[in-house]
Design an enzyme around this catalytic site. Structure first.
Site, PDB file in Angstrom:
ATOM      1  CG  ASN A  84      -0.577  -0.141   2.502  1.00 47.39           C
ATOM      2  OD1 ASN A  84       0.200  -1.025   2.838  1.00 47.39           O
ATOM      3  ND2 ASN A  84      -1.021   0.749   3.385  1.00 47.39           N
ATOM      4  CG  ASP A  85       0.092   4.124   3.045  1.00 47.16           C
ATOM      5  OD1 ASP A  85      -0.857   3.519   2.536  1.00 47.16           O
ATOM      6  OD2 ASP A  85      -0.005   4.774   4.101  1.00 47.16           O
ATOM      7  CD1 TRP A 144       2.029  -0.172   9.525  1.00 44.97           C
ATOM      8  CD2 TRP A 144       1.353   0.901  11.366  1.00 44.97           C
ATOM      9  NE1 TRP A 144       1.286  -1.060  10.265  1.00 44.97           N
ATOM     10  CE2 TRP A 144       0.852  -0.428  11.403  1.00 44.97           C
ATOM     11  CE3 TRP A 144       1.041   1.755  12.421  1.00 44.97           C
ATOM     12  CZ2 TRP A 144       0.072  -0.908  12.452  1.00 44.97           C
ATOM     13  CZ3 TRP A 144       0.260   1.279  13.470  1.00 44.97           C
ATOM     14  CH2 TRP A 144      -0.219  -0.039  13.481  1.00 44.97           C
ATOM     15  CB  THR A 145       3.184   5.722   6.120  1.00 46.66           C
ATOM     16  OG1 THR A 145       2.321   4.722   5.584  1.00 46.66           O
ATOM     17  CG2 THR A 145       3.590   6.648   5.001  1.00 46.66           C
ATOM     18  NE  ARG A 208      -2.884   6.837  10.576  1.00 45.70           N
ATOM     19  CZ  ARG A 208      -3.933   6.854  11.388  1.00 45.70           C
ATOM     20  NH1 ARG A 208      -3.765   6.779  12.700  1.00 45.70           N
ATOM     21  NH2 ARG A 208      -5.165   6.949  10.905  1.00 45.70           N
ATOM     22  CG  ASP A 209       1.125   8.533   8.103  1.00 46.41           C
ATOM     23  OD1 ASP A 209       1.563   7.402   8.377  1.00 46.41           O
ATOM     24  OD2 ASP A 209      -0.071   8.746   7.853  1.00 46.41           O
ATOM     25  CD  GLU A 267      -4.439   7.445   7.377  1.00 52.73           C
ATOM     26  OE1 GLU A 267      -4.096   6.520   8.122  1.00 52.73           O
ATOM     27  OE2 GLU A 267      -5.008   7.257   6.284  1.00 52.73           O
TER      28      GLU A 267
END
Length: 612
Positions: A84-85, A144-145, A208-209, A267
């Site tokens: 995904n990302d 994660w991202t 996040r991110d 996000e």
């Protein structure tokens, strides 16, 4: 070419005026609702028991040939399993790098690592070993991202979001073990991770991110933005900013960079500069070099956020004050989350980067699946990245950016077929033939409606909306008109990309650019929608569209990239040599001229493991 009678041959494309169709649709919906209520209580599910909306006996019996056909030829994709990302795209020591969220074991979300691939040209990719994976308590649910920052020749850092066993989120640090390695193969996590937890007032799974947005050279300080929300206000999306000199100690700025009520979690937040005039107009500006621009009045800043509530990427153009930590939109009515989107379709979690090689800004966004997980498992992969696009300020409108396939894509073009001056009569289709297979192609088309016909129309469909007005099947005075791609011969399968013009009582024209997926497949276990929005068309401009068809992906760009729409299509019949392209005009009040249509066959790209 002779136009064909759409009403007698292709009733699914549109045989009735809009109001009558809507009335029939209302009757069908009412009947479906009544039947649903009867089944609901007859089956005893009124107690609140969850019921799977897609029953096993309704799943489409995909064949291996159908599933194999869905794999793209020139999009970035994993060799196998799920992605995904995009994360940390950059150019480093002769290589373009793309990191991405990746489940290396299965074709669905979970066990997320940072996949890693490199390219010399942004279109042919070699996949490297996983960069980092979930192997500590703070990221055991997933790495994660995040982003990559080249601090110096001797230091390259990775900031990523980690998820604990209970999915609490934190920001963490890893560093390239050998910055002299152009492939950046090995990464070492910081011993004292996490480096950031959510601040007071922020829920622990809404943080996040991380992404760099500015470098204060006078203080050797990086500004890092993190997306979040504040439900104690009004379901407010917010952008938090931290300062750091060493990526180990961070200070939260007391004010948020920007916030918008009632849009939910932000996000993958980004801020980047775009030149609005002057010598840099057709080039990009690096976030870290923006202070070197002598005249700051020639620069605007884009603020972008991915909306977790609805899974779309929104952006707005405004002014960025890094010292005061404030971004202000030029127009509050089209603020982040309520106005402009990069893409109206399946395009999410986008990331941009500055390409120093060609002085341009490039955007990546991931394109998810809309079929069943069972089908993804059967084909052995899921999701891919959109075509890398260049990003520029639209100097003609002054209200939006332009996103357009990078110039390297044109190097994949092979045989070309040209069509011109085709009159598409009201309610008709025209097949475009004799150019080979129609499932891996690049189309550029321009349409016109005569000025006299537009002036003769008093008022037309002022309340039109792509997603709720019935799609390509509903006929209006000035539309829809455009192209049908991945179509079978009798048009029972097709994806429609089209314009629809509305005219107000005052004579003003509003152009809608839409993509109708509702007849893209005869399979009943996939999501099919109509997507799109309005697009500026200035006086003297034709209705221009570019469509990239790559098996199960359709990316369409209107008016030079002022807006776009991305769709997944899983036809059951319109595959391989059975795929067709048609022009269509479902308007009731005007004929349309296809002034120019160019169709190229597209070559495939390399997308496999790196050979050490």
């Amino acid at each position: 070419m002779d136009a064909q009678d759409i009403e007698s041959r292709h009733p699914l494309i549109g045989a009735r005026p809009r109001r009558r169709a809507l009335r029939s649709l209302s009757i069908l919906l009412a009947a479906a609702l009544l039947l649903g209520l009867v089944l609901f209580y007859a089956n005893g599910t009124g107690s609140g028991t969850a019921v799977d909306p897609v029953r096993v006996d309704n799943e489409f019996p995909w064949t291996n040939d159908m599933l194999a056909w869905q794999r793209c030829g020139f999009h970035f994709r994993t060799v196998r399993n799920y992605m995904n990302d995009p994360s940390g795209p950059m150019y480093y020591k002769g290589w373009y790098h793309l990191f991405y969220q990746h489940n290396k074991d299965f074709a669905y979300w979970g066990n997320i690592t940072w996949g890693h691939a490199v390219s010399r040209d942004l279109i042919n990719w070699q996949h490297l070993p996983v960069a980092v994976g979930p192997d500590h308590w703070y990221d055991i649910s997933g790495v994660w991202t995040g982003s990559i920052i080249v601090v110096s020749e001797d230091r390259v850092v990775m900031l990523f979001t980690g998820g604990t066993k209970s999915f609490d989120q934190s920001i963490n640090l890893a560093e390239a073990a050998d910055p002299s390695d152009p492939l950046l193969l090995k990464w070492i996590k910081y011993d004292n991770n996490p480096i950031l937890w959510p601040p007071p007032g922020i829920v622990r799974d809404d943080f996040r991110d991380p992404n760099p947005i500015w470098y204060n050279a006078s203080e050797s300080t990086y500004h890092i933005v993190v997306g979040s929300k504040n439900d104690s206000l009004q379901h407010t999306g917010i952008a938090l900013v931290y300062l750091t000199k060493d990526f180990k100690k961070f200070d939260l700025l007391p004010t948020v960079l920007h916030s918008v009520d009632k849009v939910g979690m932000w996000e993958c937040v980004e801020v980047y500069p775009v030149a609005t005039t002057g010598p840099l107009l057709h080039k990009a500006i690096d976030n870290f070099d923006v202070d070197r621009v002598l005249d700051r009045s020639t620069v605007k800043h884009v603020l972008k956020a991915s909306m977790n509530d609805e899974w779309h990427d929104y952006y707005a153009i405004g002014t960025f004050d890094p010292i005061g930590n404030k971004w202000t939109p030029d127009d509050e009515t089209v603020d982040v989350g309520i106005g402009l989107r990069y893409d109206w379709g399946k395009f999410y979690a986008s990331r941009t980067f500055f390409d120093p090689l060609k002085q341009r800004r490039i955007i990546w966004g991931y394109i998810g699946e809309v079929d069943s997980q069972k089908a993804d498992i059967a084909k052995g992969w899921a999701s891919l990245q959109g075509i890398p696009r260049s990003v520029l300020y639209d100097v003609k409108t002054g209200t939006n950016v332009l996103t357009w396939p990078i110039e390297e894509m044109e190097g994949l073009r092979m045989a070309r077929k040209d069509f011109s001056g085709i009159k598409i009569k009201k309610g008709s289709t025209v097949e475009l033939s004799d150019f080979g297979d129609a499932f891996q192609i690049d189309i550029e088309a321009e349409f016109t409606i005569s000025k006299e016909a537009l002036e003769a129309t008093i008022e037309a469909d002022v309340g039109y909306n792509c997603s709720s007005s019935g799609g390509a099947a509903i006929r209006g005075t000035l539309g829809p008109f455009g192209l049908l791609v991945l179509a079978n011969q009798d048009l029972t399968e097709n994806t429609a990309t089209y314009f629809y013009v509305s005219k107000g009582i005052d004579g003003s024209l509003i152009t809608h650019f839409c993509q109708d997926e509702t007849r893209s497949s005869k399979a009943n276990d996939i999501v099919k929608r109509v997507v799109g929005g309005t697009v500026p068309v200035l006086d003297g401009e034709t209705f221009a569209v570019r469509i990239l068809v790559d098996h199960s992906v359709i990316e369409s760009f209107a008016m030079g990239g002022r807006t776009s729409a991305t769709s997944r299509a899983y036809p059951t019949e319109a595959i391989n040599s059975a795929a067709r392209v048609f022009l269509f005009n479902n308007a009731t009040g005007v004929d349309v001229i296809a002034e120019s249509v160019k169709i190229w066959q597209m070559n495939s790209t390399y997308n496999d493991f790196y050979h050490f």
